[in-house]
Design a protein around this motif. Structure first.
Motif, PDB file in Angstrom:
ATOM      1  N   GLU A  91       0.841  -0.932  -0.120  1.00  0.00           N
ATOM      2  CA  GLU A  91       0.183   0.222  -0.114  1.00  0.00           C
ATOM      3  C   GLU A  91       0.946   1.442   0.076  1.00  0.00           C
ATOM      4  O   GLU A  91       0.779   1.816  -1.063  1.00  0.00           O
ATOM      5  CB  GLU A  91      -1.590  -0.458   0.831  1.00  0.00           C
ATOM      6  CG  GLU A  91      -1.782   1.479   1.254  1.00  0.00           C
ATOM      7  CD  GLU A  91      -2.779   1.432   2.205  1.00  0.00           C
ATOM      8  OE1 GLU A  91      -4.276   1.052   1.681  1.00  0.00           O
ATOM      9  OE2 GLU A  91      -2.560   0.820   3.386  1.00  0.00           O
ATOM     10  N   ARG A 115      -5.293 -10.763  -8.616  1.00  0.00           N
ATOM     11  CA  ARG A 115      -6.608  -9.910  -8.747  1.00  0.00           C
ATOM     12  C   ARG A 115      -6.605  -8.150  -7.711  1.00  0.00           C
ATOM     13  O   ARG A 115      -7.142  -7.650  -8.175  1.00  0.00           O
ATOM     14  CB  ARG A 115      -8.496 -10.571  -7.724  1.00  0.00           C
ATOM     15  CG  ARG A 115      -8.379 -11.739  -9.113  1.00  0.00           C
ATOM     16  CD  ARG A 115      -9.658 -12.290  -8.889  1.00  0.00           C
ATOM     17  NE  ARG A 115     -10.779 -11.931  -9.185  1.00  0.00           N
ATOM     18  CZ  ARG A 115     -12.179 -12.018  -8.497  1.00  0.00           C
ATOM     19  NH1 ARG A 115     -12.564 -12.734  -7.878  1.00  0.00           N
ATOM     20  NH2 ARG A 115     -13.118 -11.084  -9.029  1.00  0.00           N
ATOM     21  N   ARG A 119      -7.005  -4.553  -9.334  1.00  0.00           N
ATOM     22  CA  ARG A 119      -8.229  -4.174  -9.444  1.00  0.00           C
ATOM     23  C   ARG A 119      -7.596  -3.000  -8.739  1.00  0.00           C
ATOM     24  O   ARG A 119      -7.989  -1.545  -9.521  1.00  0.00           O
ATOM     25  CB  ARG A 119      -8.831  -4.493  -8.340  1.00  0.00           C
ATOM     26  CG  ARG A 119     -10.069  -4.239  -8.414  1.00  0.00           C
ATOM     27  CD  ARG A 119     -10.662  -4.808  -7.584  1.00  0.00           C
ATOM     28  NE  ARG A 119     -10.529  -5.362  -6.495  1.00  0.00           N
ATOM     29  CZ  ARG A 119     -10.817  -6.746  -5.860  1.00  0.00           C
ATOM     30  NH1 ARG A 119     -11.125  -7.667  -7.371  1.00  0.00           N
ATOM     31  NH2 ARG A 119     -10.341  -7.405  -5.061  1.00  0.00           N
ATOM     32  N   THR A 120      -6.627  -2.425  -7.581  1.00  0.00           N
ATOM     33  CA  THR A 120      -6.595  -1.275  -7.316  1.00  0.00           C
ATOM     34  C   THR A 120      -5.329  -0.556  -8.023  1.00  0.00           C
ATOM     35  O   THR A 120      -5.216   1.054  -8.486  1.00  0.00           O
ATOM     36  CB  THR A 120      -5.502  -2.039  -5.992  1.00  0.00           C
ATOM     37  OG1 THR A 120      -6.707  -2.807  -4.838  1.00  0.00           O
ATOM     38  CG2 THR A 120      -4.989  -0.696  -4.571  1.00  0.00           C
ATOM     39  N   ARG A 122      -5.420  -0.342 -11.194  1.00  0.00           N
ATOM     40  CA  ARG A 122      -6.403  -0.170 -12.665  1.00  0.00           C
ATOM     41  C   ARG A 122      -7.199   1.579 -11.278  1.00  0.00           C
ATOM     42  O   ARG A 122      -7.502   2.386 -12.408  1.00  0.00           O
ATOM     43  CB  ARG A 122      -7.179  -0.369 -12.713  1.00  0.00           C
ATOM     44  CG  ARG A 122      -6.752  -1.861 -13.937  1.00  0.00           C
ATOM     45  CD  ARG A 122      -7.573  -2.625 -14.153  1.00  0.00           C
ATOM     46  NE  ARG A 122      -8.381  -2.193 -14.997  1.00  0.00           N
ATOM     47  CZ  ARG A 122      -8.841  -1.680 -16.235  1.00  0.00           C
ATOM     48  NH1 ARG A 122      -7.488  -2.061 -17.187  1.00  0.00           N
ATOM     49  NH2 ARG A 122      -9.899  -1.904 -16.976  1.00  0.00           N
ATOM     50  N   ARG A 123      -7.744   0.671 -10.021  1.00  0.00           N
ATOM     51  CA  ARG A 123      -8.216   2.213  -9.511  1.00  0.00           C
ATOM     52  C   ARG A 123      -7.474   3.509  -9.641  1.00  0.00           C
ATOM     53  O   ARG A 123      -8.061   4.046  -9.701  1.00  0.00           O
ATOM     54  CB  ARG A 123      -8.069   2.046  -8.636  1.00  0.00           C
ATOM     55  CG  ARG A 123     -10.255   2.670  -7.159  1.00  0.00           C
ATOM     56  CD  ARG A 123     -10.376   2.040  -6.466  1.00  0.00           C
ATOM     57  NE  ARG A 123      -9.740   2.086  -4.705  1.00  0.00           N
ATOM     58  CZ  ARG A 123      -9.101   1.276  -4.309  1.00  0.00           C
ATOM     59  NH1 ARG A 123      -9.879  -0.180  -5.246  1.00  0.00           N
ATOM     60  NH2 ARG A 123      -8.018   0.807  -3.571  1.00  0.00           N
ATOM     61  N   LEU A 124      -6.135   3.562  -9.477  1.00  0.00           N
ATOM     62  CA  LEU A 124      -5.596   4.480  -9.590  1.00  0.00           C
ATOM     63  C   LEU A 124      -4.250   5.069 -10.473  1.00  0.00           C
ATOM     64  O   LEU A 124      -4.097   5.299 -10.544  1.00  0.00           O
ATOM     65  CB  LEU A 124      -4.580   4.288  -8.439  1.00  0.00           C
ATOM     66  CG  LEU A 124      -4.670   3.477  -6.571  1.00  0.00           C
ATOM     67  CD1 LEU A 124      -3.644   2.929  -6.070  1.00  0.00           C
ATOM     68  CD2 LEU A 124      -5.103   4.516  -5.907  1.00  0.00           C
ATOM     69  N   ARG A 125      -4.468   4.535 -11.372  1.00  0.00           N
ATOM     70  CA  ARG A 125      -4.506   4.122 -12.632  1.00  0.00           C
ATOM     71  C   ARG A 125      -3.071   4.452 -13.385  1.00  0.00           C
ATOM     72  O   ARG A 125      -2.510   5.347 -13.571  1.00  0.00           O
ATOM     73  CB  ARG A 125      -4.930   5.392 -12.952  1.00  0.00           C
ATOM     74  CG  ARG A 125      -6.588   5.632 -13.600  1.00  0.00           C
ATOM     75  CD  ARG A 125      -6.862   7.043 -13.912  1.00  0.00           C
ATOM     76  NE  ARG A 125      -7.134   7.151 -14.945  1.00  0.00           N
ATOM     77  CZ  ARG A 125      -7.731   7.225 -16.125  1.00  0.00           C
ATOM     78  NH1 ARG A 125      -8.771   6.484 -16.286  1.00  0.00           N
ATOM     79  NH2 ARG A 125      -7.653   7.092 -17.611  1.00  0.00           N
ATOM     80  N   THR A 154      -8.920  -8.156 -16.142  1.00  0.00           N
ATOM     81  CA  THR A 154      -9.527  -7.567 -17.206  1.00  0.00           C
ATOM     82  C   THR A 154      -9.279  -7.767 -18.813  1.00  0.00           C
ATOM     83  O   THR A 154      -8.877  -8.763 -19.042  1.00  0.00           O
ATOM     84  CB  THR A 154      -8.128  -5.966 -16.771  1.00  0.00           C
ATOM     85  OG1 THR A 154      -8.665  -5.317 -18.113  1.00  0.00           O
ATOM     86  CG2 THR A 154      -7.395  -6.475 -17.223  1.00  0.00           C
ATOM     87  N   PHE A 363      -5.574   2.343   0.315  1.00  0.00           N
ATOM     88  CA  PHE A 363      -6.499   1.316  -1.522  1.00  0.00           C
ATOM     89  C   PHE A 363      -6.464   0.202  -0.508  1.00  0.00           C
ATOM     90  O   PHE A 363      -7.388  -0.860  -1.050  1.00  0.00           O
ATOM     91  CB  PHE A 363      -4.714   1.867  -1.576  1.00  0.00           C
ATOM     92  CG  PHE A 363      -3.937   2.632  -1.644  1.00  0.00           C
ATOM     93  CD1 PHE A 363      -4.635   3.909  -2.238  1.00  0.00           C
ATOM     94  CD2 PHE A 363      -2.300   3.188  -2.372  1.00  0.00           C
ATOM     95  CE1 PHE A 363      -4.579   5.016  -2.757  1.00  0.00           C
ATOM     96  CE2 PHE A 363      -1.863   4.284  -1.569  1.00  0.00           C
ATOM     97  CZ  PHE A 363      -2.960   5.696  -2.552  1.00  0.00           C
ATOM     98  N   ASP A 643     -14.427  -6.937   2.882  1.00  0.00           N
ATOM     99  CA  ASP A 643     -15.061  -6.182   1.795  1.00  0.00           C
ATOM    100  C   ASP A 643     -15.951  -5.413   2.670  1.00  0.00           C
ATOM    101  O   ASP A 643     -16.424  -4.198   2.351  1.00  0.00           O
ATOM    102  CB  ASP A 643     -16.471  -7.404   0.835  1.00  0.00           C
ATOM    103  CG  ASP A 643     -17.486  -6.519  -0.081  1.00  0.00           C
ATOM    104  OD1 ASP A 643     -16.597  -6.628  -1.063  1.00  0.00           O
ATOM    105  OD2 ASP A 643     -18.745  -6.115   0.377  1.00  0.00           O
TER     106      ASP A 643
END
Length: 687
Positions: A91, A115, A119-120, A122-125, A154, A363, A643
């Motif tokens: 993180e 995964r 996912r993280t 992509r979220r943070l670009r 993805t 994150f 979650d």
């Protein structure tokens, strides 16, 4: 005129455990000429696994930085842990990356941590390349793994070549070029994927697909990769070196160098803190803008909402060609080790915060487990607390809770492996032998209604020279604690308001049942004080004048009364799970899930296996992991991640032992915090 630092790429290597991150780091350093011989994780000879514990266990525990040169660009390579128990290390690293390589095993394919990581990312670009490693290993797959990635990670992936000799030492990766790409249908697939994110390209594709040159598509692929829209996929082997040159070419072509104005105001982020040989703190800092020089005085803070501090830089090391080198300065885009910042903590902002970036942003999910650490020798209690404090400097999420009443310390955990590492570290680095109590789940309390309470100065049963009134109401999940004033700011000194707010936030770490109250609105409805007074021709008389201490002592009593009236419900952490099992074992698995209080959705057929998805209490995940191999002949695959929180079901509400003076029991609380005789008498008279 603005000045920029030398070209730098801060590159993270991320993966599920055992996918080959550290081996890839070694291979990249060897290919760049930084090291003459490639270290082996199993032998404990790798460059980045420098801790004795890492070498013994063959796993990465702490992030490590090494560097190499790539066509004039300094690449700072950050190797991160793959085990989910050490996700906190990952993180912190994410906050300093320009790009990443996500490693996937060609044998095991996409795994649970893979995964979570992509996912993280992509979220943070964060621009990310994917390396399918271990292509030389028996059981390696190409098409199957690509389908796995598209299905579980993805669909926006671009295989960058073909593989031959899969699963053998002679495995080879052949990259697509202008000529081979067309023949293999690569150009058509690439055009369709890129056109999804670019209307101009889509129009050109519809009008005349043949007019799109390979060079234009390649340039557009680079742009969309840097925008984290698509992910080029390479195949290779960190052990044999196959595919590594092509991956390096991909890093050069598709990932962006850092940008930043070296003449602008200093803005940096502390992502790691370690201790030197003399016990001094060393801060690992990514500098986003500005230039930090030896003897500079820097503002420090903002990472945890605490008060700003200041420190003077006494030495600087910048990462170059495999090691850190002493320099007089570190410029925008670079990573450096800074000495002299004695009060620095992980997550601190150096200088000014970056615009649009929340300091200390989270994150991943917080730890959901905790345990009490006890020394085997009672005389070591003081040394244990000091040692754990040192460890918390390097990993703040272990979140020490000191219980002075019982002389105990508890720590937060992600899992059992982390507990074993803490135990080994205390023994090897501090000479402390410890044991742990049973690991328990960390719950939270949520406010369910509105409650209010107040106490007036100089009126029983209030023994303090302060008036405090508070109203508590629920807030949306994730909102945090919102402290508001329902009285005039000028009605008393600001220091008293600040004392009330700080105490409210501290007190809410332990609600009615002892758990943290994370989301609520607290409004101050009453305020009053006695101004500073003295006897005639005398000095200041505390017995006639309010102090911040009066407000700090009274606030917990008022807040707990308001919280009791509002009511709280204890919530436990829940994991979202995904379970693939052989079809003929579903009948055996479902009753076990029910016994563990898991709530599965309807199973779905997936070839010869069944997929179950649902929710399970965090405290039951470890038990499911242990039972699964026996239930599924070792063929079951489980993924789970925190979650959400859900209300605890059942007649027994879990409680947590309090570590404060317990404002829920007024008489004992006052006896502990009040030292004045009159106040103690008042305390005795109260029920």
């Amino acid at each position: 005129m603005h000045s920029t630092a030398p070209h730098t790429l801060n590159l993270g290597i991320l993966a599920h455990i055992d996918a080959g991150k550290t081996s890839l780091t070694e291979r990249l350093l060897h290919a760049a000429g930084v090291i003459d011989e490639i270290g082996r994780v199993d032998d404990g000879t790798t460059r980045t696994d420098s801790l004795a514990l890492e070498r013994q266990r063959g796993i990465t525990i702490k992030s490590a930085v090494v560097s190499f040169s790539l066509d004039g660009t300094t690449v700072n390579l950050i190797d991160t842990p793959g085990h989910p128990d050490f996700i906190a290390e990952v993180e912190r690293v994410l906050s300093v990356l320009d790009g990443a390589v996500l490693v996937v095993s060609a044998v095991e394919g996409v795994q649970a941590q893979t995964r979570v990581l992509l996912r993280t990312l992509r979220r943070l670009r964060i621009p990310t390349l994917i390396l399918v490693n271990k292509a030389d290993r028996r059981g390696a797959r190409c098409a199957g793994v690509l389908r796995h990635i598209a299905d579980r990670l993805t669909p926006g992936i671009v295989p960058m070549g073909t593989v031959s000799g899969l699963g053998t030492r002679g495995a080879a990766f052949t990259p697509y070029t202008g000529g081979s790409a067309e023949a293999g249908g690569f150009t058509a697939r690439l055009t369709e994927l890129l056109a999804e994110h670019d209307d101009t390209l889509l129009s050109a594709y519809v009008d005349d697909a043949a007019s799109l040159s390979y060079d234009r598509l390649r340039a557009e692929l680079a742009r969309q990769t840097r925008d984290a829209l698509v992910h080029p996929v390479f195949f290779g082997s960190a052990v044999t070196g196959m595919g590594i040159r092509e991956l390096t070419d991909g890093i050069r072509e598709f990932l962006p160098s850092s940008t930043g104005d070296a003449e602008g105001p200093v803005s940096g982020y502390v992502f790691k803190v370690e201790r030197g040989a003399a016990g001094e703190k060393i801060a690992y800092v990514r500098v986003f803008t500005g230039t930090v020089r030896t003897r500079d005085r820097l503002a420090i803070g903002g990472g945890d909402g605490g008060a700003a501090r200041e420190g003077k830089v006494t030495a600087v090391s910048v990462f170059e060609q495999g090691s850190d080198v002493r320099r007089q300065e570190v410029r925008a885009g670079q990573i450096a080790k800074l000495w002299g910042l004695g009060d620095v903590r992980i997550g601190d902002v150096i200088g000014v915060p970056r615009e649009g970036v929340e300091p200390g942003g989270r994150f991943f999910a917080p730890p959901t487990l905790e345990t009490v650490v006890t020394p085997l020798r009672p005389a070591d209690r003081g040394a244990l607390h000091l040692a754990l404090t040192r460890l918390a400097e390097q990993d703040p999420l272990i979140d020490l809770r000191q219980d002075d009443l019982r002389q105990e310390v508890s720590v937060s955990l992600y899992g059992e492996v982390q507990k074993e590492v803490i135990q080994a570290t205390l023994a090897e680095d501090f000479g402390l032998d410890v044991s742990f109590r049973e690991t328990t789940t960390i719950c939270v309390e949520r406010v369910v209604g509105t409650g209010a309470a107040f106490e007036i100065i100089d009126k029983d049963p209030n023994p303090f020279l302060a008036t405090v009134g508070l109203r508590v109401a629920p807030a949306p999940v994730g909102a945090g604690v919102d402290f508001r004033l329902g009285v005039e700011l000028g009605s008393m000194p600001y220091a008293f308001f600040r004392a009330v707010e700080e105490t409210v936030r501290e007190t809410l770490h332990q609600g009615i049942h002892g758990w943290r109250v994370p989301d609520c609105t607290v409004t101050m409805t009453h305020a009053g004080y006695w101004p500073r007074q003295s006897h005639a021709h005398g000095t200041f008389d505390k017995s006639m004048s309010s102090t911040a201490g009066d407000f700090r002592n009274l606030t917990p009593l008022v807040l707990m009364d308001a919280l009791r009236e509002a009511g709280t419900v204890v919530h436990e952490p829940m994991h979202r799970f995904r379970l693939d099992v052989p079809a003929d074992t579903v009948g055996a698995v479902l009753p076990v899930l029910a016994r563990l209080r898991a709530v599965p959705h309807s199973p779905t057929a997936n070839g010869a296996s069944y997929r179950l998805e649902g929710d399970i209490p965090a405290q039951q995940v470890h038990a499911l992991e242990q039972l699964l191999p026996g239930l599924t002949r070792g063929e079951g695959e489980l993924e789970s991640a925190f979650d959400h929180y859900e209300p605890v079901r059942g007649p027994t509400v879990p409680r947590r032992e309090r570590t404060d003076h317990d404002p829920l029991h007024r008489k004992e609380y006052l006896l502990r915090v009040v030292r004045r005789t009159g106040a103690a008498t008042a305390a005795d008279a109260t029920p």
